[in-house]
Design a protein around this motif. Structure first.
Motif, PDB file in Angstrom:
ATOM      1  N   GLU A 103      -5.930  -5.481  -2.193  1.00  0.00           N
ATOM      2  CA  GLU A 103      -7.271  -4.182  -2.223  1.00  0.00           C
ATOM      3  C   GLU A 103      -7.985  -4.307  -1.090  1.00  0.00           C
ATOM      4  O   GLU A 103      -8.434  -3.452  -0.511  1.00  0.00           O
ATOM      5  N   SER A 126      -2.010   5.063  -8.371  1.00  0.00           N
ATOM      6  CA  SER A 126      -2.284   3.556  -7.296  1.00  0.00           C
ATOM      7  C   SER A 126      -1.464   3.276  -6.848  1.00  0.00           C
ATOM      8  O   SER A 126      -1.269   1.978  -6.269  1.00  0.00           O
ATOM      9  N   LYS A 137      -4.606   2.929   1.506  1.00  0.00           N
ATOM     10  CA  LYS A 137      -5.589   3.287   0.957  1.00  0.00           C
ATOM     11  C   LYS A 137      -6.550   4.682   1.153  1.00  0.00           C
ATOM     12  O   LYS A 137      -6.366   5.573  -0.124  1.00  0.00           O
TER      13      LYS A 137
END
Length: 175
Positions: A98, A45, A2
């Motif tokens: 996530e 993403s 991330k």
């Protein structure tokens, strides 16, 4: 993952040695020395991981059961996206949670290496273990020693063939 900046390429180099293969404990490769160059690019993403793998691994010879070295070289790609839970949507695309935000790529590197190994693992002629090769030759059936009783002498001795096989033979043109 991330924390990686978008549109920037990150390069990583790994040397996979005997300790790696021992820890992965995969069925195909016992040991080896393999260099992996990994390029990671964040696109929006998603993350694109490009693997360049080159080295030598030790596997078991199918004929004599001794260890043998096989060179491996392959290029592979993984596309990683975030989602609610882990899922492999194809051979190249993976969804990771996530919340976790990371993935352990060790097993993927091992699989890429294992898939780069030829199906048949056999020493070059004359390099197999001589004791095992001679034992194998003892156990092999020699065509000249086949008993004549096994070969049908007349059409009456031939078992009827299931007609479904004839249909299949006609499909492939093997009459």
């Amino acid at each position: 993952m991330k924390n990686l900046s978008p549109a920037k390429t990150y390069e990583f180099d790994y040397v996979l040695d005997n300790e790696f293969f021992e820890n992965v404990n995969g069925p195909e490769v016992k040991e080896g020395k393999v260099n992996v160059s990994l390029s990671v690019v964040r696109i929006s993403s998603a993350f694109e991981l490009d693997f360049r793998i080159e080295g030598v691994v030790t596997v078991t010879c199918d004929r004599c059961l001794d260890d043998m070295e096989i060179p491996v070289e392959t290029i592979n790609r993984l596309i990683i996206t975030f989602g609610e839970m882990y899922a492999e949507t194809s051979d190249e695309q993976i969804i990771i949670s996530e919340e976790e935000g990371f993935i352990n790529i060790a097993w993927y590197m091992y699989e890429f290496i294992a898939l780069a190994i030829p199906m048949k693992h056999v020493h070059k002629p004359g390099e197999c273990n001589e004791v095992m090769a001679s034992k194998l030759n003892e156990l092999c059936v020699d065509e000249s020693e086949v008993d004549d009783e096994e070969v049908p002498e007349s059409e009456d001795d031939i078992q009827p063939v299931d007609p479904r096989w004839n249909v299949l033979r006609n499909l492939i043109g093997d009459n």
